[in-house]
Design a protein around this motif. Structure first.
Motif, short mmCIF file in Angstrom:
data_model
loop_
_atom_site.label_atom_id
_atom_site.label_comp_id
_atom_site.label_asym_id
_atom_site.label_seq_id
_atom_site.Cartn_x
_atom_site.Cartn_y
_atom_site.Cartn_z
N ARG A 21 0.83 -1.20 0.00
CA ARG A 21 0.00 0.00 0.00
C ARG A 21 0.87 1.26 0.00
NH1 ARG A 21 -4.85 -0.01 4.04
NH2 ARG A 21 -5.24 -1.75 2.66
N GLN A 22 1.94 1.27 0.80
CA GLN A 22 2.83 2.44 0.84
C GLN A 22 3.54 2.63 -0.49
OE1 GLN A 22 5.02 0.97 4.26
NE2 GLN A 22 4.33 2.71 5.51
N LEU A 23 4.00 1.54 -1.09
CA LEU A 23 4.65 1.64 -2.39
C LEU A 23 3.67 2.13 -3.44
CD1 LEU A 23 7.16 1.28 -4.13
CD2 LEU A 23 6.55 -1.14 -4.40
N ALA A 24 2.44 1.65 -3.39
CA ALA A 24 1.40 2.08 -4.33
C ALA A 24 1.17 3.59 -4.20
CB ALA A 24 0.12 1.31 -4.08
N ALA A 25 1.08 4.07 -2.98
CA ALA A 25 0.84 5.50 -2.76
C ALA A 25 2.00 6.35 -3.28
CB ALA A 25 0.62 5.77 -1.27
N ALA A 26 3.22 5.83 -3.17
CA ALA A 26 4.40 6.57 -3.60
C ALA A 26 4.59 6.56 -5.11
CB ALA A 26 5.65 6.00 -2.92
N THR A 27 3.99 5.59 -5.80
CA THR A 27 4.27 5.42 -7.23
C THR A 27 3.09 5.69 -8.15
OG1 THR A 27 3.71 3.07 -7.16
CG2 THR A 27 6.02 3.68 -6.73
N GLY A 28 1.88 5.66 -7.62
CA GLY A 28 0.71 5.81 -8.48
C GLY A 28 0.30 4.51 -9.15
N VAL A 29 0.94 3.41 -8.77
CA VAL A 29 0.57 2.08 -9.27
C VAL A 29 -0.29 1.45 -8.18
CG1 VAL A 29 1.44 -0.18 -9.96
CG2 VAL A 29 2.69 1.88 -10.61
N THR A 30 -1.38 0.82 -8.55
CA THR A 30 -2.28 0.28 -7.52
C THR A 30 -1.61 -0.82 -6.71
OG1 THR A 30 -3.23 -1.45 -8.92
CG2 THR A 30 -4.28 0.73 -9.00
N GLY A 31 -2.06 -0.94 -5.46
CA GLY A 31 -1.57 -2.02 -4.60
C GLY A 31 -1.90 -3.38 -5.17
N GLY A 32 -3.05 -3.48 -5.80
CA GLY A 32 -3.44 -4.74 -6.44
C GLY A 32 -2.48 -5.14 -7.55
N MET A 33 -2.04 -4.15 -8.35
CA MET A 33 -1.09 -4.44 -9.43
C MET A 33 0.24 -4.88 -8.84
SD MET A 33 -0.12 -4.72 -12.55
CE MET A 33 -1.22 -3.91 -13.68
#
Length: 189
Positions: A21-33
């Motif tokens: 989730r943190q990586l998703a928030a930092a990158t704009g790529v969904t956590g699911g992806m």
């Protein structure tokens, strides 16, 4: 030895003590992806993987690096070129794109690639950018190159040179495989 993109991504994420989730928030790529990539249930496009790696502060070539012998080397045989194809798994070139790098990542101020695109293959639906300049020469086949809002189809003998900070994309319109030799400096891809 097969490269496990999912396991490597998870290792780098956990090394930085980030949740999906943190990586998703930092990158704009969904956590699911991110989860699907880590489970090797999907293969990321170059643009998607680049977004994730920027969030992890790691280059594409470093991501695909494997331990090597130390010491200088100037000659590299065909079998020694390092595959850095983001979506390759189990020895296949999923997506029809194959990138092979000359030399060790980070060992030079320039990155040289031997690129192969099967008919219809492309670097992904999204244009991507990186902090460098790049140039290339088409050895065989044809490649459609989009830089910013302009697209040109290049054929054998044609070349390109542009600022990689401008969003770009490569696509083989066919009907044959396309081979490109390219260079990028600094090595950010």
């Amino acid at each position: 030895m097969e490269f496990d993109t999912g396991a490597r991504l998870k290792e780098e994420r956990e090394r930085r003590r980030l949740s999906q989730r943190q990586l998703a928030a930092a990158t704009g790529v969904t956590g699911g992806m991110i989860s699907l990539i880590e489970q090797n249930r999907t293969s990321p496009s170059i643009a998607t993987l680049k977004k994730i790696l920027v969030g992890l502060d790691i280059t594409l070539s470093d991501f695909f690096a494997t331990p090597e012998e130390s010491g200088p080397k100037w000659c590299f045989r065909k079998h020694e070129l390092r595959e850095i194809t983001p979506f390759a798994k189990r020895g296949e070139t999923e997506g029809g794109v194959n990138f092979r790098q000359i030399g060790r990542p980070g060992a030079s101020a320039i990155q040289m690639l031997y690129e192969t695109y099967t008919p219809g293959a492309d670097t992904g639906p999204d244009l991507y950018s990186h902090d460098a300049e790049e140039a290339g020469i088409v050895l065989s086949g044809r490649i459609s190159v989009t830089v910013g809002s302009e697209t040109q189809v290049l054929e054998a003998g044609d070349g390109y040179l542009f600022n990689s900070r401008t969003p770009h994309r490569f696509q083989n319109p066919g009907p044959d495989d396309c081979v490109v030799v390219s260079a990028c400096t600094p090595p950010t891809f």
